[in-house]
Design a protein around this motif. Structure first.
Motif, PDB file in Angstrom:
ATOM      1  N   MET A   1       0.824  -1.211   0.000  1.00 21.57           N
ATOM      2  CA  MET A   1       0.000   0.000   0.000  1.00 21.57           C
ATOM      3  C   MET A   1       0.862   1.267   0.000  1.00 21.57           C
ATOM      4  O   MET A   1       1.856   1.365   0.708  1.00 21.57           O
ATOM      5  CB  MET A   1      -0.915  -0.016   1.233  1.00 21.57           C
ATOM      6  CG  MET A   1      -1.855   1.169   1.349  1.00 21.57           C
ATOM      7  SD  MET A   1      -2.915   1.044   2.819  1.00 21.57           S
ATOM      8  CE  MET A   1      -4.128  -0.133   2.246  1.00 21.57           C
ATOM      9  N   TYR A   2       0.444   2.215  -0.803  1.00 19.17           N
ATOM     10  CA  TYR A   2       1.116   3.518  -0.871  1.00 19.17           C
ATOM     11  C   TYR A   2       0.951   4.252   0.459  1.00 19.17           C
ATOM     12  O   TYR A   2      -0.137   4.263   1.056  1.00 19.17           O
ATOM     13  CB  TYR A   2       0.478   4.337  -1.998  1.00 19.17           C
ATOM     14  CG  TYR A   2       1.014   5.735  -2.155  1.00 19.17           C
ATOM     15  CD1 TYR A   2       2.140   5.986  -2.933  1.00 19.17           C
ATOM     16  CD2 TYR A   2       0.381   6.817  -1.538  1.00 19.17           C
ATOM     17  CE1 TYR A   2       2.617   7.270  -3.094  1.00 19.17           C
ATOM     18  CE2 TYR A   2       0.858   8.103  -1.698  1.00 19.17           C
ATOM     19  CZ  TYR A   2       1.982   8.326  -2.482  1.00 19.17           C
ATOM     20  OH  TYR A   2       2.454   9.601  -2.632  1.00 19.17           O
ATOM     21  N   THR A   3       2.035   4.844   0.944  1.00 17.21           N
ATOM     22  CA  THR A   3       1.960   5.650   2.167  1.00 17.21           C
ATOM     23  C   THR A   3       2.588   7.019   1.891  1.00 17.21           C
ATOM     24  O   THR A   3       2.307   7.634   0.879  1.00 17.21           O
ATOM     25  CB  THR A   3       2.640   4.935   3.351  1.00 17.21           C
ATOM     26  OG1 THR A   3       4.005   4.625   3.019  1.00 17.21           O
ATOM     27  CG2 THR A   3       1.908   3.637   3.696  1.00 17.21           C
ATOM     28  N   ASP A   4       3.461   7.475   2.773  1.00 14.24           N
ATOM     29  CA  ASP A   4       4.121   8.766   2.588  1.00 14.24           C
ATOM     30  C   ASP A   4       5.449   8.517   1.872  1.00 14.24           C
ATOM     31  O   ASP A   4       6.379   7.949   2.451  1.00 14.24           O
ATOM     32  CB  ASP A   4       4.369   9.428   3.950  1.00 14.24           C
ATOM     33  CG  ASP A   4       5.026  10.798   3.828  1.00 14.24           C
ATOM     34  OD1 ASP A   4       5.468  11.158   2.711  1.00 14.24           O
ATOM     35  OD2 ASP A   4       5.118  11.500   4.846  1.00 14.24           O
ATOM     36  N   PRO A   5       5.591   8.925   0.598  1.00 16.69           N
ATOM     37  CA  PRO A   5       6.807   8.626  -0.169  1.00 16.69           C
ATOM     38  C   PRO A   5       8.050   9.327   0.367  1.00 16.69           C
ATOM     39  O   PRO A   5       9.177   8.913   0.067  1.00 16.69           O
ATOM     40  CB  PRO A   5       6.458   9.106  -1.582  1.00 16.69           C
ATOM     41  CG  PRO A   5       5.440  10.182  -1.369  1.00 16.69           C
ATOM     42  CD  PRO A   5       4.629   9.721  -0.188  1.00 16.69           C
ATOM     43  N   LYS A   6       7.857  10.371   1.154  1.00 17.31           N
ATOM     44  CA  LYS A   6       9.000  11.110   1.690  1.00 17.31           C
ATOM     45  C   LYS A   6       9.553  10.474   2.963  1.00 17.31           C
ATOM     46  O   LYS A   6      10.592  10.880   3.470  1.00 17.31           O
ATOM     47  CB  LYS A   6       8.600  12.557   1.967  1.00 17.31           C
ATOM     48  CG  LYS A   6       8.195  13.329   0.712  1.00 17.31           C
ATOM     49  CD  LYS A   6       7.789  14.752   1.059  1.00 17.31           C
ATOM     50  CE  LYS A   6       7.358  15.514  -0.194  1.00 17.31           C
ATOM     51  NZ  LYS A   6       6.928  16.900   0.133  1.00 17.31           N
TER      52      LYS A   6
END
Length: 355
Positions: free
Chosen positions: A243-248
């Motif tokens: 799952m996509y989260t915070d890319p930074k």
């Protein structure tokens, strides 16, 4: 004995049901079965608007959705499940309604624009694709329901349904245009002005990241970003861990962003322990909890939710004849009700030549 108010909703068979369907409308349907006379349509004709070259796939999707309905808790003893194409009165009403809906009004429907964009259709769509909002109006008004449980993305379709009902009642039943919606039937109208019941979340996003414009897309089979009500624990685990989260956020000690983060959107919707969610979100912002820990907790929650549904579904997978029998009986009942509406509509329109 007091008659229950009628409810209608349903799905276009584009594949098995997923969590977006669950929070958008399915859990509402299950909860409302005792209080309403429920009709649930599997709108297979509408599936042809973008997949006319895949009839076998549409047929399988009809059976898949029916099995999902039953496994999720829709009870054929209390609710009517039926197939759109087998109720001919819907097609007749679609033709009549299409005569009183202006073409520019159809093109203003934001759902049409969203589907053209999200599915990359460009100018390559059929006339039937543009007609399907009117067909959906007929799906609903054929049964003259009082309430429609839907997700937020269906609101434009329901508003068109309300507009068509008002116009038909005014044009053919002599209802004064200044009549309040709740009084249309008492004023001699045929069609009620339906009410909407939204799910507990407006729109469930998918597990993947944003599009090129930074927008998180809604959960959809076609976008390959869905968790299905029939997924096994390993599949759920794999999808949540991807799952996509915070890319930074490169490591657990980095401060993270909760807003527009699918991981936290899912926790806020599905996690029953909201005290933990509030505390964990704060720790996430401070870099005191990792994505993996939060994802594993979400996996446990979704497995517990989906597991019983998946197990019940196996019963219907082993006996597809039972599913077809339920659909056949429901469709027979739906035909009776829709035919009554068509007769009354044709009478109002002075087109009942041989009644």
């Amino acid at each position: 004995m007091k008659t229950k108010p009628r409810l209608l909703t349903g799905d276009t068979p584009t594949g098995r049901l997923h969590l977006g369907h669950w929070v958008g409308t399915v859990e509402n349907r299950i909860a409302l079965q005792d209080d309403y006379d429920c009709y649930f349509i599997i709108a297979n004709v509408q599936a042809f608007t973008t997949r006319a070259d895949k009839p076998e796939e549409i047929r399988q999707s009809v059976l898949d959705i029916a099995a999902d309905y039953l496994a999720a808790g829709i009870d054929p003893a209390r609710s009517t499940l039926f197939i759109q194409s087998e109720v001919s009165a819907i097609a007749d009403l679609t033709a009549f309604f299409s005569m009183i809906v202006p073409y520019p009004r159809v093109m203003r429907n934001p759902t049409i624009k969203d589907e053209i964009r999200d599915k990359g259709l460009g100018d390559n769509y059929s006339m039937g694709f543009l007609l399907y909002p009117v067909s959906q109006v007929a799906d609903i008004l054929a049964f003259r329901p009082e309430i429609i449980p839907v997700g937020e993305d269906q609101i434009p379709h329901i508003e068109m349904t309300r507009e068509v009902a008002r116009k038909f009642n005014q044009l053919y039943c002599g209802v004064n245009p200044h009549t309040e919606d709740k009084d249309y039937l008492a004023a001699g109208g045929l069609f009620p002005i339906v009410d909407i019941k939204l799910g507990r979340t407006k729109r469930l996003i998918g597990i993947h990241g944003p599009d090129g414009n930074g927008n998180l897309l809604k959960m959809s089979k076609s976008l390959n970003n869905a968790i299905f009500l029939s997924d096994d624990p390993d599949t759920i685990s794999r999808k949540v861990m991807s799952m996509y989260t915070d890319p930074k956020r490169l490591k657990a000690s980095d401060p993270g962003t909760v807003e527009n983060n699918p991981l936290w959107i899912f926790h806020e919707i599905f996690n029953p322990d909201q005290t933990w969610v509030i505390d964990a979100e704060e720790r996430y912002r401070s870099g005191k909890i990792g994505d993996v820990e939060c994802k594993k907790r979400l996996i446990d929650i979704l497995v517990n939710l989906i597991g019983p549904i998946r197990e019940r579904r196996k019963i219907y997978e082993k006996d597809p004849g039972q599913v077809l029998d339920i659909l056949k009986k429901g469709t027979e009942k739906a035909n009776v009700e829709a035919s009554k509406t068509l007769i009354l509509a044709k009478k109002a329109m002075k087109q009942d030549y041989f009644s």
